[in-house]
Scaffold this motif. Sequence first.
Motif, PDB file in Angstrom:
ATOM      1  N   UNK A 180     -26.127-117.099  61.197  1.00 37.93           N
ATOM      2  CA  UNK A 180     -27.125-117.322  60.151  1.00 37.93           C
ATOM      3  C   UNK A 180     -26.497-118.261  59.132  1.00 37.93           C
ATOM      4  N   UNK A 181     -27.310-118.840  58.288  1.00 38.39           N
ATOM      5  CA  UNK A 181     -26.817-119.783  57.293  1.00 38.39           C
ATOM      6  C   UNK A 181     -25.959-119.068  56.246  1.00 38.39           C
ATOM      7  N   UNK A 183     -11.628-107.053  62.401  1.00 34.75           N
ATOM      8  CA  UNK A 183     -11.785-108.264  63.229  1.00 34.75           C
ATOM      9  C   UNK A 183     -12.245-109.441  62.368  1.00 34.75           C
ATOM     10  N   UNK A 184     -13.192-109.191  61.458  1.00 36.34           N
ATOM     11  CA  UNK A 184     -13.672-110.244  60.558  1.00 36.34           C
ATOM     12  C   UNK A 184     -12.533-110.799  59.711  1.00 36.34           C
ATOM     13  N   UNK A 185     -11.772-109.919  59.060  1.00 37.59           N
ATOM     14  CA  UNK A 185     -10.676-110.370  58.200  1.00 37.59           C
ATOM     15  C   UNK A 185      -9.587-111.069  59.005  1.00 37.59           C
ATOM     16  N   UNK A 186      -9.347-110.597  60.226  1.00 40.72           N
ATOM     17  CA  UNK A 186      -8.313-111.233  61.049  1.00 40.72           C
ATOM     18  C   UNK A 186      -8.723-112.633  61.477  1.00 40.72           C
ATOM     19  N   UNK A 187     -10.028-112.920  61.482  1.00 45.75           N
ATOM     20  CA  UNK A 187     -10.487-114.275  61.791  1.00 45.75           C
ATOM     21  C   UNK A 187     -10.528-115.162  60.548  1.00 45.75           C
ATOM     22  N   UNK A 238     -23.651-105.739  54.887  1.00 47.09           N
ATOM     23  CA  UNK A 238     -24.612-106.741  55.373  1.00 47.09           C
ATOM     24  C   UNK A 238     -23.992-107.580  56.486  1.00 47.09           C
ATOM     25  N   UNK A 239     -22.728-107.975  56.318  1.00 45.71           N
ATOM     26  CA  UNK A 239     -22.035-108.756  57.351  1.00 45.71           C
ATOM     27  C   UNK A 239     -21.970-107.961  58.649  1.00 45.71           C
ATOM     28  N   UNK A 284     -16.927-120.405  58.873  1.00 42.29           N
ATOM     29  CA  UNK A 284     -16.512-119.306  59.756  1.00 42.29           C
ATOM     30  C   UNK A 284     -17.570-118.205  59.794  1.00 42.29           C
ATOM     31  N   UNK A 285     -18.126-117.851  58.632  1.00 44.15           N
ATOM     32  CA  UNK A 285     -19.160-116.821  58.602  1.00 44.15           C
ATOM     33  C   UNK A 285     -20.433-117.291  59.319  1.00 44.15           C
TER      34      UNK A 285
END
Length: 194
Positions: free
Chosen positions: A31-32, A115-119, A86-87, A24-25
């Motif tokens: 990026x890797x 938004x990140x946590x909700x995904x 950084x994210x 997901x990240x």
Amino acid sequence: CTTRKPVVIENNIFDNMARYYGSQLTSMLRVSCSARVNDIQEMKFKEYNAKMGDYSLIGIIELTSEENNIFGKQELMILERPISFAIMDYMLGGDGSCYNIEREYTDIEMSLLTRLLSQLAPKHNSVWSNYTEMERSLEMVETNLRMVQSIGVDETVVIVEFALNIKDLHGNLHVCFPATTMDALLAIFHLRNV
């Protein structure tokens, strides 16, 4: 023999969670990225609170399963502050160099991280789907673990620490299961394996 079976299931689940986080990240940041289970600990919530300090990003996730009559159970997803900055930098097209920042989040940054946590939260549903149908939804985001009032300070929690590698950066994401949530999940495993 039977007492060890839930532990095996849990370890498989946490390894799968790590794979989901990494993919997901990678998809979101382009990026890797990879994640792996770094540690699993059991401790009192107040000990964990003291260990984490202030200003981590905490997603409070509510669990619901009508099939198993589970309502109002929670788990916490905690992202350490340096890796969260950084994210965000990657999300905004940067190179991740905004890493060791010592300040609170702005409203825009909170919106991005929510938004990140909700995904990430719905990925838990996929991981647990082999064992039980359960919905997880991000209920709230906090920036201080001491503000989480839904877990008693003397309650036992299980902490799963995931080591995140985002290109050349390293940080941790923790998932915290209160004892009441873990008891409900283990009860489902027991019923499925009787």
